[in-house]
Design a protein around this motif. Structure first.
Motif, PDB file in Angstrom:
ATOM      1  N   ASN C  93       0.817  -1.211   0.000  1.00 49.68           N
ATOM      2  CA  ASN C  93       0.000   0.000   0.000  1.00 49.68           C
ATOM      3  C   ASN C  93       0.850   1.259   0.000  1.00 49.68           C
ATOM      4  OD1 ASN C  93      -2.060  -1.738   0.108  1.00 49.68           O
ATOM      5  ND2 ASN C  93      -2.517  -1.454   2.294  1.00 49.68           N
ATOM      6  N   ASP C  94       2.031   1.149   0.586  1.00 50.89           N
ATOM      7  CA  ASP C  94       2.933   2.290   0.605  1.00 50.89           C
ATOM      8  C   ASP C  94       3.257   2.783  -0.798  1.00 50.89           C
ATOM      9  OD1 ASP C  94       3.065   2.144   3.304  1.00 50.89           O
ATOM     10  OD2 ASP C  94       5.175   1.590   3.442  1.00 50.89           O
ATOM     11  N   TYR C  95       3.009   1.968  -1.796  1.00 46.50           N
ATOM     12  CA  TYR C  95       3.520   2.280  -3.122  1.00 46.50           C
ATOM     13  C   TYR C  95       2.460   2.666  -4.143  1.00 46.50           C
ATOM     14  CZ  TYR C  95       7.881   0.691  -1.213  1.00 46.50           C
ATOM     15  OH  TYR C  95       8.999   0.571  -0.450  1.00 46.50           O
ATOM     16  N   GLY C  96       1.199   2.728  -3.706  1.00 43.75           N
ATOM     17  CA  GLY C  96       0.131   3.128  -4.629  1.00 43.75           C
ATOM     18  C   GLY C  96       0.424   4.477  -5.273  1.00 43.75           C
ATOM     19  N   HIS C  97       1.053   5.342  -4.514  1.00 37.92           N
ATOM     20  CA  HIS C  97       1.271   6.695  -5.025  1.00 37.92           C
ATOM     21  C   HIS C  97       2.330   6.774  -6.130  1.00 37.92           C
ATOM     22  CE1 HIS C  97       4.568   6.075  -2.293  1.00 37.92           C
ATOM     23  NE2 HIS C  97       5.114   7.227  -2.613  1.00 37.92           N
ATOM     24  N   ILE C  98       3.087   5.688  -6.298  1.00 40.27           N
ATOM     25  CA  ILE C  98       4.109   5.766  -7.354  1.00 40.27           C
ATOM     26  C   ILE C  98       3.789   4.853  -8.533  1.00 40.27           C
ATOM     27  CG2 ILE C  98       6.009   6.469  -5.835  1.00 40.27           C
ATOM     28  CD1 ILE C  98       6.939   3.435  -6.109  1.00 40.27           C
ATOM     29  N   GLN C 304       9.750  17.333  -7.878  1.00 40.26           N
ATOM     30  CA  GLN C 304       9.045  17.421  -9.141  1.00 40.26           C
ATOM     31  C   GLN C 304       9.428  16.193  -9.954  1.00 40.26           C
ATOM     32  OE1 GLN C 304       7.304  20.192  -8.910  1.00 40.26           O
ATOM     33  NE2 GLN C 304       6.087  19.673 -10.724  1.00 40.26           N
ATOM     34  N   THR C 305       8.475  15.573 -10.645  1.00 38.29           N
ATOM     35  CA  THR C 305       8.846  14.494 -11.564  1.00 38.29           C
ATOM     36  C   THR C 305       7.758  14.350 -12.624  1.00 38.29           C
ATOM     37  OG1 THR C 305       9.753  12.271 -11.731  1.00 38.29           O
ATOM     38  CG2 THR C 305       7.877  12.541 -10.253  1.00 38.29           C
ATOM     39  N   ILE C 306       7.793  13.240 -13.394  1.00 43.24           N
ATOM     40  CA  ILE C 306       6.775  13.042 -14.435  1.00 43.24           C
ATOM     41  C   ILE C 306       6.094  11.697 -14.231  1.00 43.24           C
ATOM     42  CG2 ILE C 306       7.952  14.493 -16.132  1.00 43.24           C
ATOM     43  CD1 ILE C 306       8.888  11.851 -17.504  1.00 43.24           C
ATOM     44  N   ASN C 307       4.949  11.525 -14.888  1.00 41.93           N
ATOM     45  CA  ASN C 307       4.253  10.240 -14.826  1.00 41.93           C
ATOM     46  C   ASN C 307       4.195   9.598 -16.215  1.00 41.93           C
ATOM     47  OD1 ASN C 307       2.205  11.473 -16.249  1.00 41.93           O
ATOM     48  ND2 ASN C 307       0.881  11.760 -14.459  1.00 41.93           N
ATOM     49  N   GLU C 312       3.924  16.537 -15.704  1.00 47.71           N
ATOM     50  CA  GLU C 312       4.690  16.878 -14.509  1.00 47.71           C
ATOM     51  C   GLU C 312       3.831  16.634 -13.282  1.00 47.71           C
ATOM     52  OE1 GLU C 312       6.652  20.637 -14.541  1.00 47.71           O
ATOM     53  OE2 GLU C 312       8.207  19.735 -15.801  1.00 47.71           O
ATOM     54  N   VAL C 313       4.383  15.965 -12.302  1.00 47.68           N
ATOM     55  CA  VAL C 313       3.669  15.746 -11.047  1.00 47.68           C
ATOM     56  C   VAL C 313       4.643  15.968  -9.894  1.00 47.68           C
ATOM     57  CG1 VAL C 313       1.967  14.105 -11.964  1.00 47.68           C
ATOM     58  CG2 VAL C 313       4.186  13.274 -11.138  1.00 47.68           C
TER      59      VAL C 313
ATOM     60  N   PHE D 263      13.330  14.983 -14.201  1.00 49.99           N
ATOM     61  CA  PHE D 263      12.891  14.676 -15.568  1.00 49.99           C
ATOM     62  C   PHE D 263      12.345  15.904 -16.294  1.00 49.99           C
ATOM     63  CE2 PHE D 263      12.278  10.332 -13.827  1.00 49.99           C
ATOM     64  CZ  PHE D 263      12.888   9.603 -14.830  1.00 49.99           C
ATOM     65  N   ASN D 264      12.615  15.988 -17.578  1.00 52.82           N
ATOM     66  CA  ASN D 264      11.807  16.774 -18.491  1.00 52.82           C
ATOM     67  C   ASN D 264      10.622  15.900 -18.916  1.00 52.82           C
ATOM     68  OD1 ASN D 264      13.624  19.032 -18.587  1.00 52.82           O
ATOM     69  ND2 ASN D 264      14.994  17.703 -19.797  1.00 52.82           N
ATOM     70  N   THR D 265       9.610  16.498 -19.485  1.00 53.89           N
ATOM     71  CA  THR D 265       8.425  15.687 -19.817  1.00 53.89           C
ATOM     72  C   THR D 265       8.686  14.683 -20.936  1.00 53.89           C
ATOM     73  OG1 THR D 265       7.667  17.531 -21.177  1.00 53.89           O
ATOM     74  CG2 THR D 265       6.701  17.333 -18.974  1.00 53.89           C
TER      75      THR D 265
END
Lengths: 352, 352, 352, 352
Positions: C93-98, C304-307, C312-313, D263-265
């Motif tokens: 469950n700790d990892y749902g967010h990633i 900051q990162t991407i999905n 950007e998320v 990351f960049n997008t």
């Protein structure tokens, strides 16, 4: 050593003894993105497992495969697939009498010489129980090559063999305990095996295998020829003494003018003495080969033998054994074939 | 790919095409300190080379091996042995007629499919000329295993085979061009091959091999069984269609009570249906096996075939070819056997 | 692929994801006849396992190894050793967010690109949980090389490092949570890591390793040099960015006249800039090397990162992570070293 | 043993000693259909060969590569490429004085211990002359990866190194004998090496390498990580003592918040501390790494050492040697990198 891995690209590594906690393995190199049909894998296990009929060993194993990794939400991840099969019906007591005895034509003597000691129970690592792991891996390999059809069947039990005039119907194979593609001959074979068992004896046999809808270009010169790898795979199966493909040993007495497979203009051939492989590479025709199995070494008769102290002793097989290994070897032949072809298939991708 | 290496510990890697500059290889893993007898190596080359008698191909190759490394002051250094054999009599003009033609039962079609193009001259890399490099390596392997004796011979040419009542005298083998251990049968075989050649046709045959004075403990479970590696090695030889060892295909129709090899108290066995290998490991008894060769595919007759444009064409073999490959295959069978056993021998050292 | 095996002769093959059923492996090539001390193996597991102190991850794993094969009555049989470690505290469950997020400097993005999908939970197969299997194998390798002593320790945490004037006492290493061989510096390092953690940040470090009582002759030219295999082994450990041995990067600015290790008459050397290895082969002197670890990528800060949808998320690390990986990497460095040396040791037997 | 092969899919096997007939190798696994530019291959040979300037060894070798196979009408056939480089200027007389002497920090002592004897002339197989074969293979690998750009250069000679404020211009590299991408620093380095040589001494150095336009997805978990294979390849080069990639040893003292590459997008990253590789797999960013070379061991000074009889003797280097190996190592670093990447590239095809 490190001799417990098979395949270069699709690589199976196995562990386990007949009467240890479990057997199992790791199948590495399965491509990602395959929706695995686990029922089909279990079905192959069921085809191999002991106790299916009165002509095979009565050891009872549920032989349920437990997967540990490499499959996420039902789909292969491209990462190694670990799996385990528990040994549940391992009546080790059955084997006390052979602790210090070398059974004729088993691996007892050679393992003892090589390693200084061994797990004697049920043959330990040399037991054909090991082949259950191969069937797991082979069932996955079949799903990698989902268009290819592997059909192995019993061609001969002892001298009793299918002849040119016997019809061969692949749909019949799984409907009789001998796995012979001709009902009448199957029935004769079944009777014969029952008779052999009654006498406490065993008998050899021949498995034929036909692989159809084979992609072209599988196999690599010089030392990874497809038929050489198939041959090695078959020779790896317990009790196998011989292998030939295409025209095989019969091709010896043919002339070149008769043996050569003439081409159709689409590259297929009018005959198939080549057995689907030319120069070590599949040509798209059916791959055909034969595998010769010796009679099982464990007899339900008294035999003279020796023990660790180099003394002559008399022994009699106990435990639960097959009077003829061939019917249960059918899924193993298919599994090992599938591993060889899937390995060659993945390797071939690098050049296309 | 990277499929041009053979062996794990003693590893032969080869290169070369039939009509290129040269063929050759690198033999890695030879132990240091062996005083190599180079004359013995050349002798093996001479046994294999073409043009030795009227029943083999008339291609003339001096087949002198040039060593490049790994031997210092006559002694192996433990470092890789590079070697080269020039292609001197490569009459490439002989092959212009097959440039765009796929010869039946050759590797022409499959190489072309797999690689998109090929060196067509004399079969290029798929030619049995490659086996000259194996003989070099095998001759060195024999010197690693100096106490072991490898004896291959012609057992059958077509349907003409040694029977149980024919005496077998190993001293006779090298004294007749067929390499049959019985002078009378040898003479019949020679006549038969001559007749076949006259008809522009070819014929298959069987080689038997006996390896004696074998150390125990060679071979490893599960996937490096000695007989499986021997089988793969034999299936690697050009034109081979089948392999069996010990009782082989004949063992199929034997009963266990008859097939089991009973022990003497010294661990040797009274019979040897096992062919010197039990559970994949040598037991010290003679290793025995058979190798089935198909008839050579190149005929001195007209044959219908196809070309690259999928057109039917008529072709006739030119060049210089063997009507029966078996006599020249004898040293190749021995060489490959020696490589397999030497590899297993070196591997086995790690556990003792 | 088939990239989940390590070693040639002593070969470890592993499977498993951080949050799957279990992780485990098969260690093939262990010589027969070794009385395994299972407590010592578990002790190594305990050194590596999470939750040992307040400066490491608080994931709780019992990390009990279950052996499945290859050991009979406490003694190795020479056959593959299968083993399994359950994943008990896998709070997925700790990892749902990633699930759909690519964490910076993790393998999320590259695995997704390569395989099309992945088990995202806890990094899946790319998690350092995998190293638990290496420690099992390494602990067995140590028992193969029972005379050799492997000592790894924390040399630096960030810029805080042992200097030439700090005493080094190996007996101190396991007595402080940082595993530094100097109590005073250890205490400073511990404070520093605690501070870093408080800030939700992470820091890198350097591990040094000294292997003493090394047999001569380990390692093989040209492509299996001992230091090259050690280097590869170290670079295989999660978060490692650099490796050097002997004089290493410092040797760059030395002159040959200063760097050369002059011989004593017994073949030992007066200095050891060579780090115990010359020409890729051990010379019997101590083997010394350094391993550089980057700061752990998972931060307890917003980043900051991407999905997967290239959006950007913002994300923040959850789960339980190490602020500095070095203390728990110590037994892993030793384990991988032991695997490399044991492999070389077994290989070397073939020539002596 | 069998340790003279490099790579799994694209496999280079080499043979040869510094003062034997020739050195050479077999490159197996090159895809078919590549129009090879032989001039480019020779160009790489010329970059590596001795005698190019006054700051390198004066041994004169034409270093012409002779190809034997695997190329037909200028195009690769997919079959092994055999090649040979003659040893023409092998003044073996130069080495009589070291026949029984163990030179400090060479492989003399360890080879002698391991193999019992050796070809002492010019270091025999342990000589860096071997790297000429790697350059041949690497030059072919570069043509397999025709879009990828490999740029290695001299970053430091001894303590004299490029600093952050020195401009780096790749176009300058091949225009100065040191192969430094900054003319001014290059000139200082050249003077420094000349000074070192005058003193009969030697000095170490650092090579940096940047690989750009790298395909994603190269490298495989767990034990074939791209950076681990690059590290092994670099550690394989003679005189190398250390390797790091991306942030490397400097990354040790960075915090995670600073080290993480955001990351960049489009999946690229704003910084590249990862050095183009995450989780062992290329992410498409530039691959960057450093390689540390020790000072050459052969000095033109008197040194104390020992001989085979364990006697102290005095020796002085003769022959022709490099005062600093770094300039000539540049093409070798590139060649080995290209082999590693091409191998990973071909392997990766199997899953796409």
């Amino acid at each position: 050593m490190a001799s417990n891995s098979f395949g270069s690209f699709l690589k199976l590594t196995t562990y386990g003894e007949s009467h240890g906690v479990s057997i199992g393995g790791i199948l590495d190199g399965v491509p990602p993105g395959i929706q695995l049909d686990l029922d089909k894998i279990q079905l192959e296990m069921d085809r191999r497992k002991p106790g299916q009929s009165s002509i095979v060993t009565q050891r009872k194993e549920s032989d349920i495969v437990h997967f540990k990794s490499g499959i996420f939400e039902g789909i292969t991840t491209g990462l190694p697939i670990g799996f385990e099969i528990q040994n549940t019906d391992n009546k080790s007591n059955d084997y006390g009498h052979i602790k210090d005895v070398f059974r004729p034509n088993h691996a007892d003597y050679t393992y003892d010489q090589k390693y200084g000691q061994r797990d004697h129970r049920g043959g330990g690592r040399s037991s054909a129980r090991e082949t259950a792991s191969w069937v797991v891996a082979g069932a996955i390999a079949k799903q990698i090559l989902s268009d290819v059809k592997f059909t192995a069947y019993t061609h001969a039990v002892g001298a009793l063999e299918l002849t040119a005039k016997d019809t061969v119907d692949f749909d019949v194979i799984e409907k009789n305990p001998v796995r012979c593609p001709n009902e009448k001959v199957a029935s004769q074979m079944e009777d014969y095996i029952r008779q052999i068992r009654k006498e406490g004896d065993t008998i050899g046999g021949i498995v034929k295998c036909v692989i159809s809808n084979v992609p072209k270009n599988l196999g690599d010169p010089i030392f990874e020829k497809l038929h050489a790898n198939l041959g090695k795979a078959m020779m790896t199966i317990n009790a196998v003494k011989g292998f030939d493909y295409g025209s095989g040993f019969e091709g010896v007495s043919m002339r070149g003018s008769e043996h050569n497979d003439l081409f159709n203009t689409d590259g297929s051939t009018k005959t198939n003495h080549s057995g689907g492989i030319q120069g070590g590479i599949s040509n798209g025709m059916d791959i055909t080969f034969r595998v010769a199995f010796k009679p099982v070494a464990t007899l339900m008769q008294k035999q003279q033998t020796i023990n660790k102290n180099a003394e002559e002793v008399e022994m009699q097989g106990k435990g639960r054994h097959d009077p003829c290994v061939v019917p249960r070897a059918i899924p193993v032949v298919e599994a090992m074939s599938a591993l060889v072809l899937a390995d060659a298939y993945l390797l071939n991708k690098s050049i296309h």
